[in-house]
Design a protein around this motif. Sequence first.
Motif, mmCIF file in Angstrom:
data_model
loop_
_atom_site.group_PDB
_atom_site.id
_atom_site.type_symbol
_atom_site.label_atom_id
_atom_site.label_comp_id
_atom_site.label_asym_id
_atom_site.label_seq_id
_atom_site.Cartn_x
_atom_site.Cartn_y
_atom_site.Cartn_z
ATOM 1 N N ALA A 279 37.133 38.236 39.146
ATOM 2 C CA ALA A 279 36.328 39.146 38.715
ATOM 3 C C ALA A 279 35.621 39.892 38.508
ATOM 4 C CB ALA A 279 35.362 38.927 37.539
ATOM 5 N N ILE A 280 35.561 41.222 39.169
ATOM 6 C CA ILE A 280 34.793 42.235 40.322
ATOM 7 C C ILE A 280 33.873 42.933 39.440
ATOM 8 C CG2 ILE A 280 34.710 43.735 41.648
ATOM 9 C CD1 ILE A 280 37.280 42.392 42.854
ATOM 10 N N THR A 281 32.904 42.703 40.095
ATOM 11 C CA THR A 281 31.482 43.922 39.342
ATOM 12 C C THR A 281 30.497 44.587 40.938
ATOM 13 O OG1 THR A 281 31.102 42.567 38.171
ATOM 14 C CG2 THR A 281 29.618 44.433 38.568
ATOM 15 N N GLY A 282 31.538 45.519 41.125
ATOM 16 C CA GLY A 282 30.346 46.221 41.951
ATOM 17 C C GLY A 282 31.363 45.916 43.083
ATOM 18 N N THR A 283 30.411 45.876 44.396
ATOM 19 C CA THR A 283 31.222 44.779 45.186
ATOM 20 C C THR A 283 31.553 43.122 45.254
ATOM 21 O OG1 THR A 283 29.538 44.517 46.942
ATOM 22 C CG2 THR A 283 31.308 46.366 46.768
ATOM 23 N N THR A 284 30.686 42.546 44.338
ATOM 24 C CA THR A 284 31.099 41.339 44.282
ATOM 25 C C THR A 284 32.045 40.829 43.682
ATOM 26 O OG1 THR A 284 28.543 41.480 44.321
ATOM 27 C CG2 THR A 284 29.207 39.386 44.047
ATOM 28 N N ALA A 285 33.084 39.512 44.100
ATOM 29 C CA ALA A 285 33.807 39.395 43.272
ATOM 30 C C ALA A 285 33.414 37.560 43.353
ATOM 31 C CB ALA A 285 35.040 38.909 44.164
ATOM 32 N N ARG A 286 33.352 37.499 41.753
ATOM 33 C CA ARG A 286 32.805 35.521 41.413
ATOM 34 C C ARG A 286 34.599 34.837 40.994
ATOM 35 N NH1 ARG A 286 32.890 34.579 36.069
ATOM 36 N NH2 ARG A 286 32.664 36.778 35.726
ATOM 37 N N LEU A 287 34.531 33.671 41.329
ATOM 38 C CA LEU A 287 36.428 33.034 41.851
ATOM 39 C C LEU A 287 35.600 32.768 40.151
ATOM 40 C CD1 LEU A 287 35.808 31.049 44.562
ATOM 41 C CD2 LEU A 287 37.094 32.608 44.757
ATOM 42 N N LEU A 288 37.827 32.574 39.997
ATOM 43 C CA LEU A 288 37.785 32.775 38.319
ATOM 44 C C LEU A 288 38.792 31.307 38.592
ATOM 45 C CD1 LEU A 288 38.602 35.688 36.411
ATOM 46 C CD2 LEU A 288 35.742 34.490 36.375
ATOM 47 N N SER A 289 39.061 30.660 39.831
ATOM 48 C CA SER A 289 40.022 29.767 39.898
ATOM 49 C C SER A 289 39.766 29.345 40.765
ATOM 50 C CB SER A 289 41.908 30.636 39.868
ATOM 51 O OG SER A 289 41.181 30.810 41.027
ATOM 52 N N HIS B 214 43.384 28.250 47.738
ATOM 53 C CA HIS B 214 44.227 26.877 48.301
ATOM 54 C C HIS B 214 43.539 25.913 49.386
ATOM 55 C CE1 HIS B 214 43.158 29.649 51.252
ATOM 56 N NE2 HIS B 214 43.489 30.869 51.056
ATOM 57 N N GLY B 215 41.600 26.134 50.011
ATOM 58 C CA GLY B 215 40.646 25.833 50.383
ATOM 59 C C GLY B 215 39.412 25.593 49.957
ATOM 60 N N PRO B 216 38.325 24.628 50.611
ATOM 61 C CA PRO B 216 37.537 24.882 50.056
ATOM 62 C C PRO B 216 36.546 26.348 50.201
ATOM 63 C CG PRO B 216 37.582 23.717 51.972
ATOM 64 C CD PRO B 216 38.717 23.980 51.841
ATOM 65 N N ILE B 217 35.607 26.215 48.485
ATOM 66 C CA ILE B 217 35.206 27.833 49.454
ATOM 67 C C ILE B 217 33.765 27.154 48.544
ATOM 68 C CG2 ILE B 217 34.701 29.946 48.692
ATOM 69 C CD1 ILE B 217 37.821 30.404 49.134
ATOM 70 N N ARG B 218 32.537 27.216 49.185
ATOM 71 C CA ARG B 218 32.127 27.295 48.470
ATOM 72 C C ARG B 218 31.188 27.887 48.087
ATOM 73 N NH1 ARG B 218 31.127 21.377 50.818
ATOM 74 N NH2 ARG B 218 32.248 21.733 52.510
ATOM 75 N N HIS B 219 31.802 29.068 48.292
ATOM 76 C CA HIS B 219 30.827 30.239 48.015
ATOM 77 C C HIS B 219 31.065 30.984 47.016
ATOM 78 C CE1 HIS B 219 28.921 30.870 52.286
ATOM 79 N NE2 HIS B 219 30.405 30.520 52.315
ATOM 80 N N THR B 220 30.083 31.675 45.738
ATOM 81 C CA THR B 220 30.197 31.412 44.335
ATOM 82 C C THR B 220 30.113 33.036 44.173
ATOM 83 O OG1 THR B 220 28.132 31.693 43.632
ATOM 84 C CG2 THR B 220 28.968 29.529 43.388
ATOM 85 N N CYS B 221 29.413 33.964 45.757
ATOM 86 C CA CYS B 221 29.951 35.375 45.111
ATOM 87 C C CYS B 221 30.346 35.545 47.007
ATOM 88 C CB CYS B 221 28.673 36.148 45.577
ATOM 89 S SG CYS B 221 27.712 35.472 43.875
ATOM 90 N N LEU B 222 31.486 36.618 46.700
ATOM 91 C CA LEU B 222 32.323 37.188 47.464
ATOM 92 C C LEU B 222 32.291 38.785 47.879
ATOM 93 C CD1 LEU B 222 35.211 34.911 46.692
ATOM 94 C CD2 LEU B 222 33.594 34.359 48.551
ATOM 95 N N HIS B 223 32.355 39.143 49.008
ATOM 96 C CA HIS B 223 32.806 40.636 49.281
ATOM 97 C C HIS B 223 33.707 41.111 48.916
ATOM 98 C CE1 HIS B 223 30.678 43.842 50.353
ATOM 99 N NE2 HIS B 223 32.168 44.283 51.130
ATOM 100 N N ALA B 224 34.038 42.261 48.251
ATOM 101 C CA ALA B 224 35.284 42.585 48.153
ATOM 102 C C ALA B 224 34.641 44.262 48.183
ATOM 103 C CB ALA B 224 34.939 43.217 46.430
ATOM 104 N N THR B 225 35.299 45.227 49.271
ATOM 105 C CA THR B 225 36.224 46.681 48.858
ATOM 106 C C THR B 225 37.322 46.902 48.264
ATOM 107 O OG1 THR B 225 35.329 45.949 51.245
ATOM 108 C CG2 THR B 225 36.411 47.891 50.893
#
Length: 91
Positions: free
Chosen positions: A64-74, A77-88
């Motif tokens: 789910a993307i708000t502004g430039t922040t992507a929040r994982l919904l699923s 394939h690998g361990p992602i420890r971050h709850t917020c990711l950068h989206a361009t």
Amino acid sequence: MPTQSTAPPADGTPSDPPPRYAVTLPGTPGRHAPPEVVIVHATGGRTADGTPVYADSHGTLRVAITGTTARLLSETHGPIRHTCLHATPMP
């Protein structure tokens, strides 16, 4: 080249979200791996709070993307420890 705005217009009406984003996934901690950039496309779906949902071409990464922040919904394939990711936004 003009950029697309993700903010609603000044009159308060919602604007259409960009059709795709580049989401940056961090490299594996401790392995000095470079980040991975994944292109996600609008699915037409929305979260319960109305945030647009995007997915990669395989449907394994849903965000789910708000502004430039992507929040994982699923899970990915690998361990992602971050709850917020950068989206361009992409054209």
